[in-house]
Design a protein around this motif. Structure first.
Motif, mmCIF file in Angstrom:
data_model
loop_
_atom_site.group_PDB
_atom_site.id
_atom_site.type_symbol
_atom_site.label_atom_id
_atom_site.label_comp_id
_atom_site.label_asym_id
_atom_site.label_seq_id
_atom_site.Cartn_x
_atom_site.Cartn_y
_atom_site.Cartn_z
ATOM 1 N N ARG A 1 -5.966 -24.792 -14.360
ATOM 2 C CA ARG A 1 -4.618 -24.209 -13.402
ATOM 3 C C ARG A 1 -4.512 -22.748 -12.467
ATOM 4 N NH1 ARG A 1 -0.122 -24.949 -16.017
ATOM 5 N NH2 ARG A 1 -0.885 -24.157 -17.811
ATOM 6 N N ASN A 2 -3.714 -22.792 -11.571
ATOM 7 C CA ASN A 2 -3.374 -21.201 -11.231
ATOM 8 C C ASN A 2 -2.323 -20.735 -10.338
ATOM 9 O OD1 ASN A 2 -4.982 -18.828 -10.034
ATOM 10 N ND2 ASN A 2 -6.797 -19.740 -9.780
ATOM 11 N N ARG A 3 -2.136 -20.057 -10.216
ATOM 12 C CA ARG A 3 -1.001 -20.070 -9.645
ATOM 13 C C ARG A 3 -1.192 -18.941 -8.402
ATOM 14 N NH1 ARG A 3 -3.309 -17.472 -13.732
ATOM 15 N NH2 ARG A 3 -1.229 -16.324 -14.263
ATOM 16 N N LEU A 4 -0.243 -18.657 -7.147
ATOM 17 C CA LEU A 4 -0.719 -17.698 -6.061
ATOM 18 C C LEU A 4 -0.075 -16.428 -6.368
ATOM 19 C CD1 LEU A 4 0.266 -20.073 -2.376
ATOM 20 C CD2 LEU A 4 -1.789 -19.339 -3.518
ATOM 21 N N ALA A 5 0.091 -15.452 -5.654
ATOM 22 C CA ALA A 5 -0.216 -14.410 -5.855
ATOM 23 C C ALA A 5 -0.621 -13.008 -4.012
ATOM 24 C CB ALA A 5 -0.333 -13.337 -6.674
ATOM 25 N N ILE A 6 0.405 -12.881 -3.674
ATOM 26 C CA ILE A 6 0.532 -11.300 -2.760
ATOM 27 C C ILE A 6 -0.792 -10.548 -2.687
ATOM 28 C CG2 ILE A 6 1.276 -10.349 -0.587
ATOM 29 C CD1 ILE A 6 3.432 -11.522 -1.970
ATOM 30 N N ALA A 7 -1.988 -10.491 -2.122
ATOM 31 C CA ALA A 7 -3.222 -9.329 -1.872
ATOM 32 C C ALA A 7 -2.494 -8.069 -1.071
ATOM 33 C CB ALA A 7 -3.796 -9.593 -1.661
ATOM 34 N N THR A 8 -2.737 -6.821 -0.875
ATOM 35 C CA THR A 8 -2.040 -6.447 -0.185
ATOM 36 C C THR A 8 -2.913 -5.212 -0.548
ATOM 37 O OG1 THR A 8 -1.046 -4.323 -0.907
ATOM 38 C CG2 THR A 8 0.100 -6.247 -0.705
ATOM 39 N N ALA A 9 -3.339 -4.715 0.480
ATOM 40 C CA ALA A 9 -3.930 -2.999 0.461
ATOM 41 C C ALA A 9 -4.109 -2.152 -0.525
ATOM 42 C CB ALA A 9 -3.554 -2.573 1.612
ATOM 43 N N PRO A 10 -5.066 -1.398 -0.800
ATOM 44 C CA PRO A 10 -4.597 -0.230 -2.408
ATOM 45 C C PRO A 10 -4.289 0.365 -2.089
ATOM 46 C CG PRO A 10 -7.456 -0.357 -2.118
ATOM 47 C CD PRO A 10 -6.847 -1.466 -0.766
ATOM 48 N N GLY A 11 -3.321 0.373 -3.127
ATOM 49 C CA GLY A 11 -2.213 1.161 -3.432
ATOM 50 C C GLY A 11 -0.658 0.911 -2.872
ATOM 51 N N ASN A 12 -0.901 -0.720 -2.328
ATOM 52 C CA ASN A 12 0.574 -1.585 -1.010
ATOM 53 C C ASN A 12 1.646 -0.308 -0.137
ATOM 54 O OD1 ASN A 12 2.129 -3.313 -0.377
ATOM 55 N ND2 ASN A 12 3.284 -3.338 -2.676
ATOM 56 N N PRO A 13 0.519 -0.013 0.692
ATOM 57 C CA PRO A 13 0.738 1.464 1.446
ATOM 58 C C PRO A 13 2.153 0.621 2.256
ATOM 59 C CG PRO A 13 -1.203 0.738 2.212
ATOM 60 C CD PRO A 13 -1.069 -0.249 0.926
ATOM 61 N N GLY B 1 4.747 -1.484 1.223
ATOM 62 C CA GLY B 1 5.098 -1.469 -0.156
ATOM 63 C C GLY B 1 6.217 -3.012 0.185
ATOM 64 N N VAL B 2 5.105 -3.751 -0.263
ATOM 65 C CA VAL B 2 5.124 -5.057 0.511
ATOM 66 C C VAL B 2 5.549 -5.910 -1.407
ATOM 67 C CG1 VAL B 2 4.352 -7.719 0.179
ATOM 68 C CG2 VAL B 2 4.119 -5.519 2.276
ATOM 69 N N ASP B 3 6.816 -6.112 -1.699
ATOM 70 C CA ASP B 3 7.031 -6.247 -3.456
ATOM 71 C C ASP B 3 7.433 -8.014 -3.253
ATOM 72 O OD1 ASP B 3 6.690 -3.338 -4.081
ATOM 73 O OD2 ASP B 3 8.684 -3.525 -2.864
ATOM 74 N N SER B 4 7.438 -8.315 -2.350
ATOM 75 C CA SER B 4 8.454 -9.669 -2.307
ATOM 76 C C SER B 4 7.970 -10.821 -1.086
ATOM 77 C CB SER B 4 9.483 -10.019 -2.797
ATOM 78 O OG SER B 4 10.197 -9.957 -1.172
ATOM 79 N N LEU B 5 8.088 -12.504 -0.949
ATOM 80 C CA LEU B 5 7.893 -12.829 -0.618
ATOM 81 C C LEU B 5 8.438 -12.278 1.101
ATOM 82 C CD1 LEU B 5 7.038 -16.494 -1.397
ATOM 83 C CD2 LEU B 5 5.548 -14.866 -0.672
ATOM 84 N N ASP B 6 9.780 -12.065 0.694
ATOM 85 C CA ASP B 6 10.568 -12.159 1.715
ATOM 86 C C ASP B 6 9.342 -10.894 2.837
ATOM 87 O OD1 ASP B 6 12.076 -13.898 1.595
ATOM 88 O OD2 ASP B 6 13.892 -12.087 0.592
ATOM 89 N N ASP B 7 9.184 -9.863 2.502
ATOM 90 C CA ASP B 7 8.653 -8.622 2.837
ATOM 91 C C ASP B 7 7.389 -9.017 3.932
ATOM 92 O OD1 ASP B 7 9.718 -6.426 2.121
ATOM 93 O OD2 ASP B 7 9.057 -6.544 -0.102
ATOM 94 N N LEU B 8 6.586 -10.871 4.008
ATOM 95 C CA LEU B 8 5.184 -10.379 4.906
ATOM 96 C C LEU B 8 6.323 -11.526 5.895
ATOM 97 C CD1 LEU B 8 3.742 -13.280 2.140
ATOM 98 C CD2 LEU B 8 3.473 -10.672 2.707
ATOM 99 N N ALA B 9 7.793 -11.750 6.319
ATOM 100 C CA ALA B 9 8.070 -11.784 7.547
ATOM 101 C C ALA B 9 8.441 -10.486 8.511
ATOM 102 C CB ALA B 9 9.658 -12.348 7.333
ATOM 103 N N ASP C 1 -2.471 -6.495 6.737
ATOM 104 C CA ASP C 1 -1.680 -5.582 5.267
ATOM 105 C C ASP C 1 -1.700 -6.825 4.508
ATOM 106 O OD1 ASP C 1 -1.096 -3.459 6.982
ATOM 107 O OD2 ASP C 1 0.029 -4.339 8.172
ATOM 108 N N ALA C 2 -1.245 -7.758 4.555
ATOM 109 C CA ALA C 2 -0.704 -8.540 3.398
ATOM 110 C C ALA C 2 -1.403 -9.923 3.306
ATOM 111 C CB ALA C 2 0.130 -9.095 2.745
ATOM 112 N N GLY C 3 -1.949 -11.060 1.824
ATOM 113 C CA GLY C 3 -2.013 -12.119 2.429
ATOM 114 C C GLY C 3 -2.227 -13.126 0.903
#
Length: 267
Positions: free
Chosen positions: A124-136, A138-146, A198-200
């Motif tokens: 089994r697995n689950r999802l996560a957000i991948a961002t650039a190194p250092g998260n420039p 500032g993506v901290d949650s799914l809401d930030d993807l909008a 920036d994220a995926g």
């Protein structure tokens, strides 16, 4: 979820040799595994080659598990072809020779019920957000993807990772306008690592496999999605006994140890 492609905003990042090798593995499935020539008898060296079609998110862990299997079974050689689950299903329907298939969701496997034997969930697995190194960004949650200042890449809804991502975004009530829709979760990971987004949304294990090429933002388990990997022998498998043995071995402790170490959850 709206999917109106926008022009990507490239940034310069150095893609390391390791990630490039992974990308090549995903984008160029082994033609030897999916072309003609799979025979029911042993090869010239006396070993039986068992061809395994597997979801791209299993590239690293099954390669490692396969090496362990071959150590225990010196008369068997495992040959893997990794791609998006929908591409693997198309290969099966086209009658390309293989012995077993492992998909990243039960829906794809269920659609192959006429071409496979009974399936067994191996991980089994689950999802996560991948961002650039250092998260420039500032993506901290799914809401930030909008956010308008965050470019997001997702897997196409035709592949399991895309369906899981859509389910997750709908559950959170988040509308994302991706810059592109990719044919596999590894392609999403590569886009982020290359600075083309920036994220995926990726699997937790894919983010971990990329090491410091990406930054992983975990998501709460109670609002995540349940990702399951079923394995099944193909009805026309050249080596049905060996295929059944490989699937059974994936449920043993040596295989489970490899899966756990790679961040997968057990069935």
């Amino acid at each position: 979820m709206t999917s109106a492609p926008l022009a990507p905003r490239p940034r310069r990042h150095r893609l390391r040799v390791r990630l490039a090798a992974v990308l090549l593995t995903v984008l160029a499935p082994l033609t030897a595994a999916c072309g003609g020539g799979a025979l029911a008898g042993p090869d010239d060296d006396g070993r039986t080659t068992v061809t395994v079609l597997a979801a791209s998110s299993l590239t690293d862990v099954l390669t490692e598990a396969g090496a362990a299997y071959e150590e225990e079974h010196p008369d068997v050689r495992l040959r893997f072809s990794f791609a998006g689950s929908q591409e693997l299903a198309a290969q099966v329907r086209q009658g390309l020779p293989a012995d077993l298939i492992v998909t990243a969701d039960t829906a794809t496997m269920d659609a192959l019920r006429n071409e496979t034997g009974p399936s067994t969930v191996i991980a089994r697995n689950r999802l996560a957000i991948a961002t650039a190194p250092g998260n420039p960004r500032g993506v901290d949650s799914l809401d930030d993807l909008a956010r308008e200042d965050v470019s997001v890449v997702l897997a196409d809804p035709e592949v399991p990772a895309g369906r899981y991502g859509r389910e997750l975004l709908e559950r959170w009530g988040v509308t994302v306008r991706p810059v592109s829709l990719e044919p596999s979760v590894r392609a999403v990971l590569s886009k982020v690592a290359l600075g083309e987004a920036d994220a995926g949304l990726v699997y937790v294990t894919d983010a971990a496999s990329a090491g410091d090429e990406v930054h992983a933002v975990p998501l709460p388990d109670d609002r995540n999605v349940a990702v399951r990997y079923p394995a099944a022998p193909l009805e026309d498998a050249p080596h049905p006994e060996e295929a059944a043995d490989v699937i059974a071995w994936l449920g043993t402790e040596p295989a489970r140890r490899v899966l756990r170490d790679a961040g997968f959850l057990l069935p």
